[in-house]
Design an enzyme around this catalytic site. Sequence first.
Site, PDB file in Angstrom:
ATOM      1  N   ALA A  33    -114.793 -60.214  -1.788  1.00 58.96           N
ATOM      2  CA  ALA A  33    -115.328 -60.501  -3.114  1.00 58.96           C
ATOM      3  C   ALA A  33    -116.419 -61.556  -2.965  1.00 58.96           C
ATOM      4  O   ALA A  33    -116.462 -62.267  -1.953  1.00 58.96           O
ATOM      5  CB  ALA A  33    -114.205 -61.012  -4.006  1.00 58.96           C
TER       6      ALA A  33
ATOM      7  N   GLY B 175    -111.599 -58.503  -0.058  1.00 54.63           N
ATOM      8  CA  GLY B 175    -111.823 -57.352  -0.935  1.00 54.63           C
ATOM      9  C   GLY B 175    -112.457 -56.183  -0.187  1.00 54.63           C
ATOM     10  O   GLY B 175    -112.294 -55.022  -0.581  1.00 54.63           O
TER      11      GLY B 175
ATOM     12  N   GLU C 259    -109.660 -54.399   1.287  1.00 53.65           N
ATOM     13  CA  GLU C 259    -108.947 -53.724   0.196  1.00 53.65           C
ATOM     14  C   GLU C 259    -109.714 -52.483  -0.263  1.00 53.65           C
ATOM     15  O   GLU C 259    -109.118 -51.465  -0.611  1.00 53.65           O
ATOM     16  CB  GLU C 259    -108.747 -54.706  -0.964  1.00 53.65           C
ATOM     17  CG  GLU C 259    -107.745 -55.803  -0.594  1.00 53.65           C
ATOM     18  CD  GLU C 259    -107.710 -56.941  -1.599  1.00 53.65           C
ATOM     19  OE1 GLU C 259    -108.796 -57.418  -1.993  1.00 53.65           O
ATOM     20  OE2 GLU C 259    -106.604 -57.358  -1.986  1.00 53.65           O
TER      21      GLU C 259
ATOM     22  N   GLU D 139    -107.973 -64.570   2.348  1.00 53.52           N
ATOM     23  CA  GLU D 139    -108.009 -65.237   1.040  1.00 53.52           C
ATOM     24  C   GLU D 139    -107.259 -66.561   0.981  1.00 53.52           C
ATOM     25  O   GLU D 139    -107.681 -67.490   0.284  1.00 53.52           O
ATOM     26  CB  GLU D 139    -107.460 -64.305  -0.050  1.00 53.52           C
ATOM     27  CG  GLU D 139    -108.406 -63.172  -0.442  1.00 53.52           C
ATOM     28  CD  GLU D 139    -108.226 -61.911   0.387  1.00 53.52           C
ATOM     29  OE1 GLU D 139    -107.642 -61.995   1.484  1.00 53.52           O
ATOM     30  OE2 GLU D 139    -108.670 -60.851  -0.064  1.00 53.52           O
TER      31      GLU D 139
HETATM   32  N1  CAA Z   1    -119.135 -63.887  -0.729  1.00 50.06           N
HETATM   33  C1  CAA Z   1    -120.398 -64.356  -0.879  1.00 50.06           C
HETATM   34  N2  CAA Z   1    -121.252 -64.537   0.129  1.00 50.06           N
HETATM   35  C2  CAA Z   1    -120.813 -64.238   1.362  1.00 50.06           C
HETATM   36  C3  CAA Z   1    -119.513 -63.755   1.611  1.00 50.06           C
HETATM   37  C4  CAA Z   1    -118.660 -63.573   0.486  1.00 50.06           C
HETATM   38  N3  CAA Z   1    -117.422 -63.074   0.611  1.00 50.06           N
HETATM   39  N4  CAA Z   1    -119.358 -63.576   2.929  1.00 50.06           N
HETATM   40  C5  CAA Z   1    -120.539 -63.921   3.500  1.00 50.06           C
HETATM   41  N5  CAA Z   1    -121.404 -64.335   2.561  1.00 50.06           N
HETATM   42  C6  CAA Z   1    -122.784 -64.791   2.752  1.00 50.06           C
HETATM   43  C7  CAA Z   1    -122.813 -66.166   3.383  1.00 50.06           C
HETATM   44  O1  CAA Z   1    -122.656 -67.166   2.412  1.00 50.06           O
HETATM   45  C8  CAA Z   1    -124.188 -66.179   4.006  1.00 50.06           C
HETATM   46  O2  CAA Z   1    -125.132 -66.402   2.990  1.00 50.06           O
HETATM   47  P1  CAA Z   1    -126.345 -67.456   3.285  1.00 50.06           P
HETATM   48  O3  CAA Z   1    -127.123 -66.820   4.402  1.00 50.06           O
HETATM   49  O4  CAA Z   1    -127.080 -67.468   1.979  1.00 50.06           O
HETATM   50  O5  CAA Z   1    -125.711 -68.729   3.680  1.00 50.06           O
HETATM   51  C9  CAA Z   1    -124.369 -64.716   4.461  1.00 50.06           C
HETATM   52  O6  CAA Z   1    -123.427 -63.956   3.708  1.00 50.06           O
HETATM   53  C10 CAA Z   1    -124.069 -64.510   5.926  1.00 50.06           C
HETATM   54  O7  CAA Z   1    -122.795 -65.055   6.195  1.00 50.06           O
HETATM   55  P2  CAA Z   1    -122.514 -66.123   7.359  1.00 50.06           P
HETATM   56  O8  CAA Z   1    -123.737 -66.947   7.617  1.00 50.06           O
HETATM   57  O9  CAA Z   1    -121.263 -66.835   7.020  1.00 50.06           O
HETATM   58  O10 CAA Z   1    -122.318 -65.126   8.579  1.00 50.06           O
HETATM   59  P3  CAA Z   1    -121.395 -65.340   9.863  1.00 50.06           P
HETATM   60  O11 CAA Z   1    -121.696 -64.190  10.760  1.00 50.06           O
HETATM   61  O12 CAA Z   1    -121.546 -66.718  10.398  1.00 50.06           O
HETATM   62  O13 CAA Z   1    -119.884 -65.219   9.321  1.00 50.06           O
HETATM   63  C11 CAA Z   1    -118.079 -64.213   8.072  1.00 50.06           C
HETATM   64  C12 CAA Z   1    -119.435 -64.009   8.793  1.00 50.06           C
HETATM   65  C13 CAA Z   1    -117.015 -64.609   9.065  1.00 50.06           C
HETATM   66  C14 CAA Z   1    -117.715 -62.874   7.434  1.00 50.06           C
HETATM   67  C15 CAA Z   1    -118.218 -65.310   7.005  1.00 50.06           C
HETATM   68  O14 CAA Z   1    -119.375 -65.047   6.217  1.00 50.06           O
HETATM   69  C16 CAA Z   1    -117.048 -65.399   6.082  1.00 50.06           C
HETATM   70  O15 CAA Z   1    -116.038 -65.967   6.447  1.00 50.06           O
HETATM   71  N6  CAA Z   1    -117.172 -64.848   4.862  1.00 50.06           N
HETATM   72  C17 CAA Z   1    -116.138 -64.917   3.867  1.00 50.06           C
HETATM   73  C18 CAA Z   1    -114.994 -63.977   4.149  1.00 50.06           C
HETATM   74  C19 CAA Z   1    -113.902 -64.129   3.115  1.00 50.06           C
HETATM   75  O16 CAA Z   1    -113.286 -65.172   2.994  1.00 50.06           O
HETATM   76  N7  CAA Z   1    -113.639 -63.060   2.341  1.00 50.06           N
HETATM   77  C20 CAA Z   1    -112.654 -63.056   1.289  1.00 50.06           C
HETATM   78  C21 CAA Z   1    -113.315 -63.277  -0.026  1.00 50.06           C
HETATM   79  S1  CAA Z   1    -112.185 -63.495  -1.355  1.00 50.06           S
HETATM   80  C22 CAA Z   1    -111.702 -61.968  -1.790  1.00 50.06           C
HETATM   81  O17 CAA Z   1    -112.092 -60.960  -1.241  1.00 50.06           O
HETATM   82  C23 CAA Z   1    -110.806 -62.008  -2.995  1.00 50.06           C
HETATM   83  C24 CAA Z   1    -109.894 -60.931  -3.334  1.00 50.06           C
HETATM   84  O18 CAA Z   1    -109.474 -60.042  -2.630  1.00 50.06           O
HETATM   85  C25 CAA Z   1    -109.370 -61.064  -4.687  1.00 50.06           C
END
Ligand code: CAA
Length: 257
Positions: free
Chosen positions: A65, A108, A111, A131
């Site tokens: 998400a 997500g 999912e 999450e």
């Molecule tokens: N939401 C918004 N932006 C995201 C994102 C997310 N889930 N995942 C990555 N991005 C963005 C980053 O902020 C970054 O943007 P900027 O360049 O503007 O800073 C861009 O995508 C590239 O990401 P990274 O620089 O972090 O890339 P990386 O290769 O170093 O890392 C990653 C990749 C490990 C996937 C890392 O981005 C990460 O941990 N992302 C989040 C993953 C996460 O926690 N997902 C769960 C979300 S909550 C959810 O899904 C809720 C639900 O089920 C109800």
Amino acid sequence: MAESLVLAEREGAVAVVLLNRPEQLNALSDELMEELVARLRELDRDEEVRAIVLGGNERAFAAGADIGELAQASAIELYYQRRVERWNAIRGLWTPLVAAVSGYCLGGGCELAMSCDLIVASESAQFGQPETGLGIIPGAGGTQRLTRAVGKALAMDMILSGRRLSAHEALAAGLVARVVAKEAWLDEAKRVAGDIAEKGPVATRLAKESVDRAYETGLAAGLEAERRALYLSFASEDAKEGLTAFAEKRKPDFKGR
Ligand code: CAA
């Protein structure tokens, strides 16, 4: 004009739908999900489309998400966005949905892949439900579908510790159907969808519904549903065509009737 967040194209009876927010690793924003569901529904109503591939890009299927949006939203706002309806709409599609997963498939995103009927994964794929690291929990079936797919031990490990599964681990655990070389992630998913699209559409629909029943009911009720679906398949013109074509040693010409 802003570029579409979801790209779709047709290749014969197969539709290919790609998430298109590459800078954010296809994070599932409200707008993207709205567009995705609208596009999938549209394709689902088109009888010429017999299978759909849903993918992202090589680096990410989807990283979850949109965390920025979640950070801003109140519980009531999220509730009024009717997110659950969207996820239910995806599960309610009649057309078989093949997830083509390359790279990050997290939160997500995982999912969403699990909401498809089967997953084809690139060797680069990483599956996870991170999450709790954000102080929230999976909210689109992660605790339920993942547990049914991989069992309690692995689901707990992934959801509580943030462990990510590689494509081969996900294959061994039963989360994905096939693992392919990096460069083949989309082509293989299209090939699987093409195979599905060649089968009798009525039977495919009934078979998909019956397999889903295995998740939702006990064995006796599931077997009963399967038996009824079998008889219903016999009532189709496709069944006559398929059985006759076999006897006549020719390719069946299914009409979806
Ligand atoms: N939401 C918004 N932006 C995201 C994102 C997310 N889930 N995942 C990555 N991005 C963005 C980053 O902020 C970054 O943007 P900027 O360049 O503007 O800073 C861009 O995508 C590239 O990401 P990274 O620089 O972090 O890339 P990386 O290769 O170093 O890392 C990653 C990749 C490990 C996937 C890392 O981005 C990460 O941990 N992302 C989040 C993953 C996460 O926690 N997902 C769960 C979300 S909550 C959810 O899904 C809720 C639900 O089920 C109800």
